[in-house]
Design an enzyme around this catalytic site. Structure first.
Site, PDB file in Angstrom:
ATOM      1  N   GLY A   1       0.829  -1.215   0.000  1.00  0.00           N
ATOM      2  CA  GLY A   1       0.000   0.000   0.000  1.00  0.00           C
ATOM      3  C   GLY A   1       0.858   1.258   0.000  1.00  0.00           C
ATOM      4  O   GLY A   1       0.604   2.215  -0.747  1.00  0.00           O
ATOM      5  N   HIS A   2       1.903   1.260   0.841  1.00  0.00           N
ATOM      6  CA  HIS A   2       2.800   2.424   0.880  1.00  0.00           C
ATOM      7  C   HIS A   2       3.550   2.571  -0.447  1.00  0.00           C
ATOM      8  O   HIS A   2       3.765   3.685  -0.938  1.00  0.00           O
ATOM      9  CB  HIS A   2       3.846   2.263   1.989  1.00  0.00           C
ATOM     10  CG  HIS A   2       3.279   2.240   3.378  1.00  0.00           C
ATOM     11  ND1 HIS A   2       3.277   1.108   4.158  1.00  0.00           N
ATOM     12  CD2 HIS A   2       2.701   3.208   4.123  1.00  0.00           C
ATOM     13  CE1 HIS A   2       2.721   1.381   5.332  1.00  0.00           C
ATOM     14  NE2 HIS A   2       2.369   2.642   5.339  1.00  0.00           N
TER      15      HIS A   2
END
Ligand code: PAF
Length: 276
Positions: free
Chosen positions: A32-33
């Site tokens: 996600g990051h």
């Protein structure tokens, strides 16, 4: 990739006219990051991530002390993803007085949803993000839609305070089975990891019903809540709202379904949108 530990070093790195994208994180990076870094890479000339586990946004009984800190792996992942720099300040560097007498309160959207069970959390988030914006002076900053309320709070802060930063929301990244990536997934044991699927499944089920035209919001919320309980969660909330987090109405055209709950001591959140 440069590792910068002080505000002065970031200001020196920032100098120049190239556009800069900021990806604020608390570390323990996952896919996600890295999607945020990719979005920043696409839009900006230079990309800086920050890694700072911000004490101001944790409540007294929350996981500040145990929050996973994995700097070596994070640094390698950021370099691989194409970040140009990472800002990794100490708590003293960010809060030299031991805290912040000046804080940012975004009223209206911080009292509901996660704000109800985490009083002060969004004050801590808005304050540290404001500080990061002042330090980095980014042209754009990138946040995951997984923390949908946080994204809304930051957008509102930027609009209200006339901050010259484009706030970009990036779609949630999910594991193959649907579970949203989260640093807190690391707390789950094998059985809880399986149970955690109830969260995305319950939200997806209600999204499907909204898309099919069902508009009995209270009944749909009760259904989602019951699915969480059946899946082993102790639910915190299960709510259908308009995309701007205002109340859902029969004629709303863009909904957001948001839920949070505990599996054992681990609190997980997730949300999905549907436009009709
Ligand atoms: O989403 C997070 O990781 C944090 O809330 C943020 C935005 C980095 C502020 O500490």
């Amino acid at each position: 990739m440069q590792v910068l530990n002080t505000i002065d070093a970031v200001r020196e790195w920032r100098a120049g006219s190239e556009s800069v994208g900021l990806v604020p994180t608390m570390g323990n990076l996952h896919a996600g990051h890295l999607a945020l870094v990719a979005a920043a890479r696409e839009r900006c000339d230079r990309v800086i991530a920050s890694i700072f586990v911000n004490p101001l946004q944790f409540g007294p009984n929350e996981d500040l002390a145990t929050y996973p800190r994995t700097f070596d792996a994070d640094r390698a992942a950021l370099a691989h993803a194409g970040a140009d720099a990472v800002f990794v300040p100490s708590v003293d560097e960010m809060y030299p007085e031991g805290g912040s007498a000046t804080t940012v309160d975004v009223s209206g959207i911080t009292e509901m949803l996660c704000g109800r069970s985490r009083p002060g959390h969004f004050r801590g988030v808005a304050t540290v993000v404001n500080k990061l914006f002042n330090i980095v002076q980014p042209d754009a900053a990138f946040f995951g839609e997984k923390d949908y309320q946080q994204l809304a709070v930051i957008k509102r802060m930027v609009a209200d305070l006339c901050m010259d930063v484009a706030v970009e929301g990036v779609p949630t990244v999910r594991d193959a089975d649907g579970l949203a990536y989260s640093s807190r997934n690391n707390y789950l044991d094998n059985a809880q990891r399986r149970q955690a699927l109830a969260l995305s499944a319950a939200i997806a089920d209600v999204v499907e019903r909204l898309a099919a035209g069902q508009r009995d919001f209270r009944a749909l919320e009760a259904r989602g809540w019951a699915q969480l309980v059946d899946g082993g969660f102790d639910p915190d909330y299960f709510e259908i709202r308009a995309a701007d987090l205002g109340p859902a109405e029969r004629d709303t055209s863009s909904f957001r379904v948001l839920a949070a709950g505990h599996l054992g001591r681990t609190r997980l959140i997730d949300n999905m949108g549907v436009s009709v």
